[in-house]
Scaffold this motif. Structure first.
Motif, short mmCIF file in Angstrom:
data_model
loop_
_atom_site.label_atom_id
_atom_site.label_comp_id
_atom_site.label_asym_id
_atom_site.label_seq_id
_atom_site.Cartn_x
_atom_site.Cartn_y
_atom_site.Cartn_z
N ARG A 51 0.85 -1.19 0.00
CA ARG A 51 0.00 0.00 0.00
C ARG A 51 0.88 1.25 0.00
NH1 ARG A 51 -5.26 1.27 1.92
NH2 ARG A 51 -5.58 -0.89 2.67
N SER B 43 -0.84 4.56 -0.24
CA SER B 43 -1.68 5.67 0.24
C SER B 43 -2.74 5.12 1.16
CB SER B 43 -2.34 6.40 -0.94
OG SER B 43 -1.37 6.81 -1.88
N GLU C 95 -6.88 4.32 -1.86
CA GLU C 95 -6.50 4.26 -3.27
C GLU C 95 -7.38 3.28 -4.02
OE1 GLU C 95 -2.36 3.36 -2.95
OE2 GLU C 95 -2.68 1.22 -2.60
N TYR D 245 -7.98 -4.40 1.33
CA TYR D 245 -8.62 -3.88 0.13
C TYR D 245 -9.94 -4.63 -0.13
CZ TYR D 245 -4.34 -1.39 -1.20
OH TYR D 245 -3.26 -0.54 -1.24
N SER E 183 -10.15 1.23 0.58
CA SER E 183 -9.49 1.09 -0.72
C SER E 183 -10.12 -0.06 -1.50
CB SER E 183 -7.99 0.84 -0.54
OG SER E 183 -7.37 1.97 0.03
N ALA F 117 -11.54 7.60 -9.87
CA ALA F 117 -10.46 7.95 -8.94
C ALA F 117 -10.29 9.46 -8.86
CB ALA F 117 -9.17 7.28 -9.39
N VAL G 66 -8.35 10.32 -5.29
CA VAL G 66 -7.47 9.27 -4.78
C VAL G 66 -6.59 8.80 -5.92
CG1 VAL G 66 -9.10 8.54 -3.01
CG2 VAL G 66 -9.13 7.43 -5.24
N PRO G 67 -5.38 8.33 -5.62
CA PRO G 67 -4.52 7.80 -6.70
C PRO G 67 -5.08 6.50 -7.25
CG PRO G 67 -3.52 7.40 -4.54
CD PRO G 67 -4.72 8.27 -4.30
N ILE G 68 -4.87 6.26 -8.55
CA ILE G 68 -5.27 5.00 -9.15
C ILE G 68 -4.02 4.27 -9.63
CG2 ILE G 68 -5.68 6.11 -11.41
CD1 ILE G 68 -7.88 3.92 -11.84
N ARG G 69 -3.94 3.01 -9.28
CA ARG G 69 -2.79 2.20 -9.61
C ARG G 69 -3.24 1.00 -10.45
NH1 ARG G 69 -0.11 0.69 -4.07
NH2 ARG G 69 1.69 0.24 -5.40
N LYS H 45 -0.90 6.09 -11.45
CA LYS H 45 0.24 6.51 -10.63
C LYS H 45 1.42 5.58 -10.87
CE LYS H 45 1.71 7.16 -5.84
NZ LYS H 45 1.33 7.01 -4.41
#
Length: 432
Positions: free
Chosen positions: A269, A271, A274, A299, A326, A346, A351-354, A408
């Motif tokens: 993780r 953040s 996320e 998650y 998340s 996102a 929020v960041p998206i991965r 990200k």
């Protein structure tokens, strides 16, 4: 009197009816059989049975069947079509039960030699075009396809006139080559599962050998799974030299090596909140990766196989994010258009998206999917094998994700199988 008046001479007189001779349908042979005690009756030469509404088994028995020997039995196993026989019409598939001829003139004599030399001769064949559904029409108990196969196989057995068993897999299950269900059934039929077979002196011959013009390599894979030497029909009957192979898919190459306990996990993780989307073909290992690495981190999982529609996935993902959890989107997300919807979500939640990209090859994904489809009794979420059953084109229209889409980061995951000894054995047997 009127009632006693004679008929006019001009009137036609019908001849007396001819007595029809009643022919008996009972033959001398059937009468003799009827009055012969059961203990003295000879067994039928050809018998048929269906195993688990999937496998067709035929047996041609002779009084001179193989006697018990102190040595382990040797087996000469053959595929049927394009190995022992071919179509007389030249069609890929036989038109009817009589549309067949020997693949080569040497086939029957060679099989008779093997039987005379003490080999147990059997046929191991995939026959997916056979339907085992009953046919009420015309009073038939077997489907037309099953009747045609039985008649064709019976003609082959009668011409050979040697002890012979035929095993035909009709479904895509554990009986179908390269899986070894038919081999196990044969061993059980002859009690060889207890005594064992001399594998090194046995042979399996088939045309699906992974050569450039072959439709598959299931026969070669079947021989590998049963640990029996393999030859093509050309090599066995014509003494031809081995042909070059297309690079075969070997599942043993993907077995998980022992990992160092100090090795860093493939995902961590970054953040507090996320959105993570998985990106990969069906069978690439996405769900297994979630249960192994992201579920322990807290998650929440969103999966379209469970929720059925993308709008419902989006709704549930938004609810989790709004509640401060998340989210992992465990779908294929195969194209930029689909992924862009999650990127916008996102952004809406700031929020960041991965992205986790599963790079398994189409051949590996097809293999994984075959394992799952044929082992539905395994608990999908137990991760004893690969969870779930997925369908798709395995990378044919897949677009690899890039950071330019707005992720990200992108974490690349190469598939490695990790399971217990039994599930590993099953997984290795599903050659394509």
């Amino acid at each position: 009197m009127a009632g006693s008046a004679k008929r006019s001479a001009s009137g036609a007189i019908s001849p007396p009816p001819v007595k029809r001779k009643i022919e008996s349908t009972v033959t001398k042979q059937s009468m003799s059989s009827f009055f012969t005690p059961t203990s003295q009756k000879k067994p039928k030469q050809i018998t048929w049975r269906i195993v688990n509404n999937s496998l067709v088994v035929g047996k041609y028995a002779k009084e001179s069947d193989h006697e018990q020997s102190a040595e382990k039995p040797r087996v000469a196993a053959f595929d049927l079509d394009s190995t022992l026989v071919s179509t007389a019409s030249g069609n890929t598939f036989p038109r009817n039960s009589s549309d067949w001829k020997w693949w080569h003139d040497t086939v029957p004599s060679r099989l008779k030699e093997l039987s005379a030399d003490g080999y147990h001769v059997i046929v191991i064949s995939n026959q997916k075009k056979i339907s085992l559904q009953k046919e009420i029409k015309g009073g038939r108990s077997d489907s037309k396809s099953l009747t045609n196969f039985k008649e064709r196989a019976a003609a082959v057995m009668e011409q050979l006139d040697i002890p012979l068993s035929v095993y035909a897999a009709t479904l895509d299950d554990g009986y179908r080559k390269p899986r070894i269900g038919m081999w196990k059934e044969f061993l059980d039929d002859y009690d060889f599962d207890a005594t064992g077979v001399d594998l090194s002196k046995s042979i399996f011959v088939g045309d699906a050998a992974g050569r450039p013009n072959d439709h598959s390599q299931v026969d070669r894979g079947f021989a590998a799974n049963t640990e029996v030497p393999f030859k093509t029909p050309e090599e066995f009957f014509l003494n031809a030299a081995p042909e070059p192979l297309v690079e075969p898919f070997d599942p043993s190459l993907y077995l998980q090596a022992d990992q160092n306990d100090d090795a860093s996990p493939p995902f961590s993780r970054q953040s507090g909140l996320e959105l993570v989307i998985f990106c990969g073909s069906p069978g690439a290992g996405k769900s297994t990766f979630y249960w192994d690495y992201l579920e322990p981190l807290g998650y929440e999982r969103v999966n379209q196989d469970i929720l059925k529609t993308r709008p419902k996935c989006i709704k549930v993902a938004k609810e989790h994010l709004a509640a401060g959890s998340s989210v992992v989107v465990d779908n294929t997300n195969a194209d930029p258009e689909t992924r862009s919807q999650w990127i916008e979500i996102a952004k809406g939640f700031s929020v960041p998206i991965r992205c986790v990209y599963f790079s398994a090859s189409p051949a590996l994904c097809r293999h994984n999917n075959a394992v799952r489809a044929a082992n539905q009794s395994l608990n999908p979420e137990s991760r004893t094998l690969l969870p779930g059953i997925a369908f798709g084109d395995f990378g044919r229209r897949f677009k690899e994700p890039t950071t330019s889409e707005g992720f990200k980061d992108i974490i690349r995951v190469d598939f490695r199988f990790r399971g217990d000894e039994e599930s590993e054995r099953i997984w290795k047997q599903y050659w394509i």
